[in-house]
Design a protein around this motif. Structure first.
Motif, PDB file in Angstrom:
ATOM      1  N   LEU A  34      25.585   0.703  40.049  1.00 30.65           N
ATOM      2  CA  LEU A  34      25.476   2.160  39.934  1.00 30.65           C
ATOM      3  C   LEU A  34      24.185   2.548  39.212  1.00 30.65           C
ATOM      4  N   LEU A  35      23.838   1.805  38.160  1.00 33.50           N
ATOM      5  CA  LEU A  35      22.582   2.084  37.465  1.00 33.50           C
ATOM      6  C   LEU A  35      21.393   1.939  38.409  1.00 33.50           C
ATOM      7  N   ASN A  36      21.367   0.891  39.209  1.00 29.21           N
ATOM      8  CA  ASN A  36      20.257   0.689  40.143  1.00 29.21           C
ATOM      9  C   ASN A  36      20.191   1.784  41.193  1.00 29.21           C
ATOM     10  N   ARG A  37      21.341   2.272  41.638  1.00 32.07           N
ATOM     11  CA  ARG A  37      21.340   3.327  42.648  1.00 32.07           C
ATOM     12  C   ARG A  37      20.857   4.650  42.038  1.00 32.07           C
ATOM     13  N   ILE A  38      21.159   4.896  40.768  1.00 24.62           N
ATOM     14  CA  ILE A  38      20.743   6.149  40.138  1.00 24.62           C
ATOM     15  C   ILE A  38      19.234   6.156  39.899  1.00 24.62           C
ATOM     16  N   VAL A  39      18.703   5.066  39.366  1.00 25.66           N
ATOM     17  CA  VAL A  39      17.274   5.023  39.033  1.00 25.66           C
ATOM     18  C   VAL A  39      16.418   4.702  40.245  1.00 25.66           C
ATOM     19  N   GLY A  40      17.025   4.213  41.334  1.00 21.41           N
ATOM     20  CA  GLY A  40      16.267   3.946  42.546  1.00 21.41           C
ATOM     21  C   GLY A  40      15.490   2.655  42.539  1.00 21.41           C
ATOM     22  N   LYS A  41      15.846   1.715  41.661  1.00 19.10           N
ATOM     23  CA  LYS A  41      15.182   0.414  41.629  1.00 19.10           C
ATOM     24  C   LYS A  41      16.137  -0.597  41.031  1.00 19.10           C
ATOM     25  N   GLU A  42      15.787  -1.876  41.175  1.00 20.31           N
ATOM     26  CA  GLU A  42      16.634  -2.932  40.650  1.00 20.31           C
ATOM     27  C   GLU A  42      16.335  -3.118  39.163  1.00 20.31           C
ATOM     28  N   ALA A  43      16.877  -2.234  38.346  1.00 16.15           N
ATOM     29  CA  ALA A  43      16.623  -2.289  36.910  1.00 16.15           C
ATOM     30  C   ALA A  43      17.550  -3.259  36.205  1.00 16.15           C
ATOM     31  N   ALA A  44      18.715  -3.538  36.771  1.00 16.31           N
ATOM     32  CA  ALA A  44      19.680  -4.444  36.159  1.00 16.31           C
ATOM     33  C   ALA A  44      20.062  -5.519  37.166  1.00 16.31           C
ATOM     34  N   ILE A  45      20.381  -6.693  36.670  1.00 15.97           N
ATOM     35  CA  ILE A  45      20.765  -7.818  37.530  1.00 15.97           C
ATOM     36  C   ILE A  45      22.175  -7.588  38.067  1.00 15.97           C
ATOM     37  N   VAL A  46      22.320  -7.760  39.373  1.00 14.76           N
ATOM     38  CA  VAL A  46      23.621  -7.607  40.029  1.00 14.76           C
ATOM     39  C   VAL A  46      24.034  -8.953  40.591  1.00 14.76           C
TER      40      VAL A  46
END
Length: 608
Positions: free
Chosen positions: A305-317
């Motif tokens: 969800l964090l990556n979808r909000i910020v529009g980039k792969e900011a956290a490892i999934v």
């Protein structure tokens, strides 16, 4: 003698407010104060050290100059000059052209003042020059602006040329950081709230921060603080008149009635100031950003969800549980709202003895991550509880998977007064017949039973997998319902940051703009307002004390003296409260004897 000693005590222990002791803390960058490092030249006797800066601030005959635009290569660079020697500096740089008309731009060729005007001494062949005669200028002094070509060599040569202009009656030097702003303050062109709003204007990154800075750039807040200070001054004048003239003048009301009347006015003012303090805390959300925490169990979809909000792969999934151990903070602009999103470790509890396949053992590092996640949630303004939709049994095709530790952490946040939003992830597992923009009533009821403090309007269904893969039907333009979730999140921001107190007070109804302006109150202003409220509370407690009844051995004269001592102490609390308001604007002094006496004689001695 005792009464007079108490009444005049402040004149000994409390020196008048002075701007020299005001913590300006203004940024030197931007429009009014360049705040740049020392220029890349060192002409003799032109640059001053910081130790002598205070003395030079007070020198009205000093002319200062600085680069007002950002240093570096650019199309245009603006050099600003302020002081009495602006005309002389212009004539030294442009000896062949007359001074431009006030506030009319003119193209000029700038020459080196140390050489004869010729083609070899040209500094800039196409500079735009503006002449602003004082006092209606940004600093209240004569101002000269040179709009140069922004090459570093041209800027350096012009700054060097200005520093070499020799004026026997006016010292010309490079400006200290924030000196343009300070001169604007000393010349009544700006007050302290406007200066603080100027700093917010230069640092605004989002639309809400820009609006907040624009609200504070006017003199609305300063005028309001001054009105409050005048009310306190008037109330103090009434008490001073009661002390000085109670035995000589005829009052239409008794002394007790007068004190109660003043107390009622102060109580109404206190309520109004307290509402502004509450709105100031909401303004801080806009100024410094809204802290949002993603709280949930491992693999619930927090990082996705964090990556979808910020529009980039900011956290490892990853499908592996416990991927996120520490807090991942990311700043993002959501429709003009600056947010600090925090992805944290998944919260879960140990189970089993650690030997079976279904046993869960939590290591020391993960335990520390869980502790930090709970602490970060309690520090946040908004907590997003992320739960996942899992496949169930034949009787119950799907169910909400929530760790008891997560429910407990959310309840702790509710008790702390945090705003909770629930995001049900993995809604792509729902049958196609039940897929819609809105969650089914069964899912909403299930989420509400887990989090009873959360209203159904703050429960959203999302699918991070569909949002990542871009799976969308012909009629659907919001894959994964992420945009719908963000719209609900933004409406939550608007709710928690909306001003309170709308509806007016004892003085009448106020429109929305009256309370929206109070959102621009800074932390420094809020601290002084809180100090003012404390002094008002002390006054109200003093004014509400019951009169001491007569006892054997106490005559009327003694009781009168004791009553006056209480009134003097109460008046001192009003003075301290007014001092707090004067500190905000940097103008006015509640202890001015002339002002207090003016109120006294105006109210009680007209025609005497």
């Amino acid at each position: 003698m005792r009464v007079h000693h108490l009444r005049n005590l402040h004149r000994v222990v409390a020196p008048p407010l002075s701007w020299r002791r005001l913590p300006l803390q203004v940024s030197g960058n931007g429009l009014y104060g360049p705040g740049l490092p020392k220029p890349p030249f060192s002409p003799p006797n032109r640059l001053f050290s910081a130790s002598s800066a205070l003395n030079t601030f007070l020198d009205s005959e000093t002319t200062i100059f600085a680069l007002s635009t950002a240093p570096g290569r650019a199309a245009i660079a603006v050099v600003r000059v302020s002081g009495p020697a602006c005309a002389q500096i212009y004539r030294a740089l442009c000896p062949k052209a007359p001074l431009p008309r006030p506030r009319v731009a003119a193209v000029r060729t700038l020459y080196d003042p140390t050489a004869e005007p010729s083609s070899r001494s040209v500094l800039d062949a196409g500079a735009l020059v503006l002449n602003f005669p004082g006092p209606k200028t940004v600093t209240g002094e004569d101002v000269l602006e040179l709009h140069l070509h922004g090459g570093p060599a041209i800027v350096k040569s012009v700054l060097t040329a200005i520093s070499c202009v020799d004026q026997p009656d006016s010292l010309v030097r490079y400006a200290e950081p924030g000196e343009f702003t300070r001169r604007a303050f000393l010349n009544d062109r700006l007050d302290l709230p406007q200066i603080e709003a100027l700093g917010d204007t230069l640092s605004a990154d989002t639309e809400q921060q820009r609006r907040l800075a624009v609200r504070g750039s006017s003199d609305t807040l300063s005028n309001r603080y001054e009105q409050w200070r005048q009310k306190l001054l008037y109330a103090r004048g009434e008490l001073e008149a009661l002390i000085d003239f109670a035995e000589d003048q005829h009052f239409d009301e008794s002394s007790d009635d007068l004190v109660l009347s003043v107390a009622s006015q102060i109580q109404a003012l206190r309520v109004q100031i307290q509402l502004h303090i509450q709105n100031a805390s909401k303004g801080e959300l806009l100024r410094h950003g809204i802290k949002v925490a993603l709280l949930g169990a491992p693999n619930a979809g927090k990082s996705s969800l964090l990556n979808r909000i910020v529009g980039k792969e900011a956290a490892i999934v990853s499908t592996e549980e416990g991927t996120t151990r520490d807090i991942v903070d990311v700043g993002v602009d959501l429709s003009g709202w600056y947010c600090k999103l925090g992805d944290m470790a998944g919260i879960r509890s140990e189970s089993g003895d650690g030997t079976g396949p279904s046993s869960i053992v939590i290591g020391a590092v993960e335990k520390e991550g869980i502790r930090r996640a709970k602490a970060r949630a309690l520090e946040s303004d908004v907590v997003i509880a992320v739960v996942s939709l899992e496949e169930g049994s034949a009787c119950e095709p799907y169910r909400l998977s929530v760790e008891p530790e997560v429910v407990e952490a959310v309840n702790d946040c509710v008790q702390a007064g945090k705003c909770i939003v629930v995001a049900i992830n993995k809604c792509d597992r729902l049958p196609s017949s039940e897929r819609d923009d809105q969650l089914s009533p069964q899912l909403i009821d299930a989420a509400s039973s887990l989090f009873p403090a959360v209203s159904p309007g703050r429960i959203f269904g999302i699918s991070c997998r569909e949002a990542q893969e871009g799976l969308v039907s012909e009629l659907e333009r919001d894959p994964g319902q992420i945009q719908a979730f963000l719209r609900g999140l933004i409406s939550t921001f608007e709710e928690i940051a909306s001003p309170c107190g709308i509806g007016g007070d004892d003085n009448g109804q106020y429109d929305l703009s009256y309370w929206e302006d109070s959102l621009g109150v800074t932390h420094r202003q809020s601290s002084n307002l809180q100090r003012c409220v404390e002094h008002l509370d002390n006054f109200l407690s003093q004014a509400s004390k019951p009169q001491t009844p007569l006892t054997p051995g106490h005559d009327l004269e003694h009781r009168s003296i004791e009553m006056e001592v209480d009134i003097v102490t109460a008046a001192e609390h009003l003075r301290f409260a007014a001092d707090s308001l004067a500190t905000i604007t940097g103008r006015g002094e509640s202890g001015d004897v002339e002002d207090v006496l003016g109120v006294v004689f105006e109210k009680f001695c007209v025609g005497k």
